[in-house]
Scaffold this active site. Structure first.
Site, PDB file in Angstrom:
ATOM      1  N   LYS A 225       7.255 -39.822 -52.958  1.00 56.48           N
ATOM      2  CA  LYS A 225       8.327 -39.665 -51.972  1.00 56.48           C
ATOM      3  C   LYS A 225       8.126 -40.734 -50.902  1.00 56.48           C
ATOM      4  CE  LYS A 225       8.340 -36.400 -48.558  1.00 56.48           C
ATOM      5  NZ  LYS A 225       8.472 -37.282 -47.367  1.00 56.48           N
TER       6      LYS A 225
ATOM      7  N   ASP B 150       3.188 -38.309 -51.333  1.00 53.83           N
ATOM      8  CA  ASP B 150       3.994 -38.819 -50.218  1.00 53.83           C
ATOM      9  C   ASP B 150       3.403 -40.152 -49.772  1.00 53.83           C
ATOM     10  OD1 ASP B 150       5.999 -38.696 -48.376  1.00 53.83           O
ATOM     11  OD2 ASP B 150       5.096 -37.109 -47.157  1.00 53.83           O
TER      12      ASP B 150
ATOM     13  N   GLU C 232      10.019 -42.327 -47.049  1.00 56.23           N
ATOM     14  CA  GLU C 232      10.992 -42.088 -45.987  1.00 56.23           C
ATOM     15  C   GLU C 232      11.915 -43.288 -45.804  1.00 56.23           C
ATOM     16  OE1 GLU C 232       8.981 -40.914 -42.369  1.00 56.23           O
ATOM     17  OE2 GLU C 232       7.952 -39.245 -43.377  1.00 56.23           O
TER      18      GLU C 232
ATOM     19  N   GLU D 125      15.793 -33.827 -43.701  1.00 55.74           N
ATOM     20  CA  GLU D 125      14.985 -33.127 -42.688  1.00 55.74           C
ATOM     21  C   GLU D 125      15.737 -33.036 -41.358  1.00 55.74           C
ATOM     22  OE1 GLU D 125      10.835 -34.127 -42.478  1.00 55.74           O
ATOM     23  OE2 GLU D 125      10.553 -32.979 -40.635  1.00 55.74           O
TER      24      GLU D 125
ATOM     25  N   ASP E 214       2.496 -36.204 -46.345  1.00 56.45           N
ATOM     26  CA  ASP E 214       1.607 -36.870 -45.385  1.00 56.45           C
ATOM     27  C   ASP E 214       1.452 -36.008 -44.129  1.00 56.45           C
ATOM     28  OD1 ASP E 214       4.093 -37.304 -44.264  1.00 56.45           O
ATOM     29  OD2 ASP E 214       3.806 -39.459 -43.920  1.00 56.45           O
ATOM     30  N   SER E 215       2.126 -34.835 -44.109  1.00 57.04           N
ATOM     31  CA  SER E 215       1.836 -33.806 -43.103  1.00 57.04           C
ATOM     32  C   SER E 215       0.362 -33.397 -43.204  1.00 57.04           C
ATOM     33  CB  SER E 215       2.750 -32.585 -43.298  1.00 57.04           C
ATOM     34  OG  SER E 215       2.760 -32.184 -44.652  1.00 57.04           O
TER      35      SER E 215
HETATM   36  O1  KIV Z   1       4.920 -34.610 -45.162  1.00 56.05           O
HETATM   37  C1  KIV Z   1       5.569 -33.601 -45.491  1.00 56.05           C
HETATM   38  O2  KIV Z   1       5.037 -32.497 -45.631  1.00 56.05           O
HETATM   39  C2  KIV Z   1       6.992 -33.777 -45.699  1.00 56.05           C
HETATM   40  C3  KIV Z   1       7.831 -32.548 -45.855  1.00 56.05           C
HETATM   41  C4  KIV Z   1       7.966 -31.853 -44.575  1.00 56.05           C
HETATM   42  C5  KIV Z   1       9.144 -32.844 -46.475  1.00 56.05           C
HETATM   43  O3  KIV Z   1       7.474 -34.872 -45.713  1.00 56.05           O
END
Ligand code: KIV
Length: 279
Positions: free
Chosen positions: A113, A83, A115, A182, A44-45
Site C-alpha cells: 500500500k 505499507d 499513500e 481515510e 506504518d501505524s
Molecule cells: O498505517 C496504517 O495503519 C494505515 C491504515 C490506517 C489504513 O494506513
C-alpha cells in the site's frame, strides 16, 4: 490458498463488505487470520502504536519488513499488505520498485500500500507492471501530516473533493486493486465508491465504502496516547492488561505467586546428593 486480488474485486461486485485490519506481530496476525479476515495490513501505524513514534514518518523499511515477516508467518489465508513507509517510494520509480519488491521477497507480503493519488500514479503503474498488487491511500494521508497541518478531515471543499475524485480515478487507471479512503466526508466516500470499479476501504469515511479498515490497537482498546474519533473500541485491553499486571505485581510482592501449581521439583535423592556435595 490465500485471498487473491480478483476475490477482493468480486466482493465489491457482489456487494460483500470487505474487512481489513492492521496487525504487526505473529500472534495477533494468527488470531486475525483464524477469524477469517481477508486483508491484513502491516500499516506504518506500526511506528506510532508499537514503536512509540509521534507520527508514522520515522518508520523505516527495516522496521516494516521485520514486522511484515512476523505477520506473514502468522497468516495462512489472508492477503498480507505491506505499507510502504515515508520516502520509500517518493524519490524515484526505481526506489519504489525496489522497496515494493522487498516487501514481497523479504517480507512475505502479497501486496503493498502507498499513500497518494495522481502524484504517485506512475509509480503505482510501474509496481503493478512488475506483478505486485497495490492498494492506494487518499484523503488524510498521515505521511503528509505536516503538509496537511494535522490529523483532520480532508475533501470538505469543492476543489478538494474534486481532487480526491481525480486521485481515485488515477489510482484505478494505474492498476491499483483497491483504495483506502481515510477521514473524508461520508457523502464524498460514497460518490468515489460508486465512480470507481475497484473497492474502497474506508477509515473514518462512513458506511458507503466497500470495506472498512481499523488500526487493531484502536479496535482492542490498546491505544494509550490517542484514540481517533472514527475508531470503535470493541474491547478495553488497556484496562484488562493493567489490572492483570497490577495483580501479578502484588502477588510477587506478597509471595502469593508462584504457588505449587507453577513450580517444579527435583528428585529427592538428587537433592540429597546435591546438598551433600555442597557441605
Ligand atoms: O498505517 C496504517 O495503519 C494505515 C491504515 C490506517 C489504513 O494506513
Amino acid at each position: 490458498m490465500r485471498v487473491t486480488i480478483s476475490q477482493i474485486r468480486q466482493m465489491k461486485q457482489k456487494g460483500d463488505k470487505i474487512a481489513m485490519l492492521t496487525a504487526y506481530d505473529y500472534t495477533t496476525a494468527r488470531i486475525v487470520d483464524e477469524v477469517g479476515l481477508p486483508l491484513v495490513l502491516v500499516g506504518d501505524s506500526l511506528g506510532m502504536v508499537i514503536l512509540g513514534y509521534e507520527t508514522t514518518i520515522p518508520t523505516t523499511m527495516e522496521e516494516m519488513l521485520n514486522h511484515t515477516r512476523a505477520v506473514a508467518r502468522g497468516t495462512k489465508q489472508a492477503m498480507v499488505i505491506g505499507d510502504m513507509p515515508f520516502m520509500s517510494y517518493h524519490i524515484t520509480t526505481q526506489d519504489a520498485l525496489r522497496n515494493a519488491a522487498r516487501f514481497i521477497q523479504e517480507g512475505g507480503a502479497q501486496a503493498v500500500k502507498l499513500e497518494g493519488g495522481l502524484n504517485v500514479a506512475e509509480k503505482v503503474r510501474s509496481i503493478v507492471n512488475c506483478g505486485i498488487p497495490v492498494i492506494g491511500h487518499i484523503g488524510l494521508v498521515p505521511q503528509s501530516i505536516h503538509q496537511l497541518g494535522g490529523f483532520k478531515a480532508q475533501g470538505k471543499t469543492l476543489d478538494k473533493a474534486m481532487e480526491l475524485i481525480k486521485d481515485a480515478k488515477a489510482l484505478e487507471d494505474a492498476g491499483a486493486f483497491a483504495i483506502v479512503l481515510e477521514t473524508i466526508p461520508v457523502q464524498l466516500a460514497k460518490i468515489i465508491s460508486q465512480k470507481i470499479a475497484i473497492p474502497t476501504i474506508g477509515i473514518g469515511s462512513g458506511a458507503g465504502c466497500d470495506g472498512q479498515v481499523l488500526v487493531i490497537n484502536d479496535l482492542l482498546g490498546l491505544s494509550i496516547n490517542f484514540i481517533p474519533g472514527h475508531a470503535k473500541q470493541y474491547a478495553k485491553l488497556v484496562d484488562i492488561m493493567s489490572s492483570a499486571i497490577a495483580e501479578y505485581y502484588t502477588e510477587v510482592k506478597t509471595g502469593s505467586f508462584p504457588t505449587e501449581k507453577q513450580s517444579f521439583h527435583m528428585n529427592e535423592s538428587i537433592l540429597a546428593e546435591l546438598k551433600q556435595k555442597l557441605t
